[in-house]
Design an enzyme around this catalytic site. Structure first.
Site, PDB file in Angstrom:
ATOM      1  N   ARG A   1      68.868  10.750 -18.333  1.00 57.15           N
ATOM      2  CA  ARG A   1      68.500   9.329 -18.186  1.00 57.15           C
ATOM      3  C   ARG A   1      67.839   9.109 -16.821  1.00 57.15           C
ATOM      4  O   ARG A   1      66.875   8.357 -16.698  1.00 57.15           O
ATOM      5  CB  ARG A   1      69.704   8.406 -18.361  1.00 57.15           C
ATOM      6  CG  ARG A   1      69.363   6.953 -18.004  1.00 57.15           C
ATOM      7  CD  ARG A   1      70.286   5.889 -18.599  1.00 57.15           C
ATOM      8  NE  ARG A   1      71.678   6.260 -18.614  1.00 57.15           N
ATOM      9  CZ  ARG A   1      72.490   6.311 -17.553  1.00 57.15           C
ATOM     10  NH1 ARG A   1      72.030   6.001 -16.350  1.00 57.15           N
ATOM     11  NH2 ARG A   1      73.749   6.659 -17.688  1.00 57.15           N
TER      12      ARG A   1
ATOM     13  N   ASP B   1      47.867  -4.961 -18.394  1.00 50.34           N
ATOM     14  CA  ASP B   1      48.207  -4.184 -19.585  1.00 50.34           C
ATOM     15  C   ASP B   1      46.925  -3.458 -20.003  1.00 50.34           C
ATOM     16  O   ASP B   1      46.000  -4.072 -20.517  1.00 50.34           O
ATOM     17  CB  ASP B   1      48.709  -5.131 -20.684  1.00 50.34           C
ATOM     18  CG  ASP B   1      49.123  -4.393 -21.957  1.00 50.34           C
ATOM     19  OD1 ASP B   1      48.638  -3.266 -22.199  1.00 50.34           O
ATOM     20  OD2 ASP B   1      49.924  -4.966 -22.730  1.00 50.34           O
TER      21      ASP B   1
END
Ligand SMILES: *Cc1c(COP(=O)(O)O)cnc(C)c1O
Length: 407
Positions: A46, A172
């Site tokens: 993780r 984006d």
């Protein structure tokens, strides 16, 4: 190193132990430690993983910056940015036609937590200035080109206005990819990608990425990658590394196909309007030429057709499969009013100029002639049905049982 070389060589030396020319997958959740707290650079996947780190390095190299963190989806990547930078009472400015999933995340989650979401038409600089002057904004969020109407916004001009007002600029860059558009050179502070689309490129991975040049800007985002844990698997990172190697080649074909389809549709009587920045008639053509090296692989068409004809058209193409998403090697077609944008109320869709007869094409990398023939066959069938006049209000407005994902 130019981009076409970078996708193959940057941060992708052969593996030192064996000489393998392709990076191995470190499909492991944890790493043996030498002594308590003493490790070889990795302790738990993780937190970090060699396959993921490799992908992050390659993506950072392609956008020309130092830092990248990948996430389990584009939306998870967006959420990390919002979580890092927005407190209750803070303001974020977005374009009205922001990606559907971003719209939902902001209006149905962050707004409820007290964040103020302000939609501003970036095509008129005065309106952005008014919004920036009215109250301090933390983030100015840009997409260009947008979805599904492919509006083009001047990233450099917006970034300058935002910076003068003390806001951070997020771009984006999903639709253009670093092959066609390099937002950091235009003033972006943070770039986000839905890696799911062109970067991975084969419709087999869901993934996102956040990039930044400035260590201080990146730090809270990197922290959240581990702390909130929306990380992609090593296998998915490996698939993306594989997909990336053909990014430049694929984008060239996607864009060629989109351009040829747009041109073929432009003169057809069954088409009321074509949205593609590569057409000189598109209002954003000049700005797109200035800030990008390609017009992208997505186009939209407003059809002269009834609701039933639109349904027929999108359901019966030979090569354009009816599905949400874009950016994969196989061509996709979508009916935004019924699919990706069904979650936006009909009145708001009308406000956004999003006709119910609009269809979005995301050509893959098939041979252009086959795709053009498939499109023309469908358009000819519409004309043959004798429906000349636009009847853009005729698509029924009933809401689908499931609210679409907004892809
Ligand atoms: C698909 C998409 C997203 C969301 O990415 P997911 O990987 O689907 O979570 C964000 N922005 C744009 C422009 C997209 O097309």
């Amino acid at each position: 190193m130019k981009l076409g070389t970078k996708v193959i060589h940057y941060a992708q030396e052969s593996e030192s132990g064996t000489g393998a020319v392709v990076a191995p997958i470190f499909q492991t959740s944890t790493f043996e430690q030498i002594a308590p707290g003493e490790n070889r650079g990795f302790d738990y996947t993780r937190t970090s993983n060699p396959t993921r780190s490799r992908l992050e390095e390659v993506l950072a190299g392609l956008e020309g910056v130092k830092h990248c963190a990948v996430y389990a989806s584009g939306i998870a990547a967006e959420n990390a940015i919002l979580q890092a930078y927005l407190q209750p009472g803070d303001r974020i400015i977005i374009p009205p036609d922001v990606y559907g999933g971003t719209h939902r995340l902001l209006y149905r989650s962050w707004q409820d937590k007290g964040v103020e979401v302000v939609a501003v038409d970036y095509s008129s600089p005065g309106k952005l200035q008014d919004a920036l002057t009215a109250a301090e904004a933390k983030l100015v969020w840009i997409e260009s080109p947008t979805n599904p109407r492919l509006l083009v916004y001047d990233i450099e001009a917006i970034a300058k206005q935002a910076h003068d007002a003390g806001a951070l600029v997020v771009v984006d860059n999903t639709f253009s990819t670093p092959i066609f558009q390099q937002p950091f050179t235009l003033g972006a502070d943070i770039v986000i990608h839905s890696v799911t689309k062109y970067l991975a490129g084969h419709s087999d991975v869901i993934q996102g990425a956040v990039l930044a040049q400035d260590a201080a800007i990146f730090e809270p985002i990197k922290f959240l990658q581990n702390a909130s844990g929306a990380v992609p698997s090593p296998f998915d990172c490996w698939l993306t590394l594989r997909g990336l190697k053909t990014l430049e080649l694929r984008l060239a074909r996607h864009a060629e196909n989109a351009q040829r389809l747009a041109e073929a549709a432009s003169s057809h009587p069954a088409v009321a309007r074509v949205y593609y920045p590569g057409l000189p008639s598109h209002p954003g053509h000049e700005v797109a030429k200035k800030q990008s090296t390609g017009f992208g692989g997505v186009l939209s068409l407003e059809l002269n057709a009834s609701a039933e004809e639109v349904r027929q058209f999108v359901s019966s193409r030979k090569y354009f499969k009816l599905a949400e998403s874009l950016g994969g090697v196989k061509s996709l077609i979508c009916h935004p009013a019924k699919m990706t944008h069904a979650a936006i109320p009909a009145e708001k869709r009308a406000e956004l100029g999003l006709a119910d007869t609009l269809v979005r094409l995301a050509p893959g990398i098939e041979t252009p002639e086959d795709l053009v023939a498939d499109l023309l066959e469908g358009l000819n069938a519409l004309s043959a049905a004798g429906r000349g006049a636009a009847d853009s209000q005729s698509v029924e407005r009933e809401r689908p049982a499931l609210v679409a994902a907004g892809v």
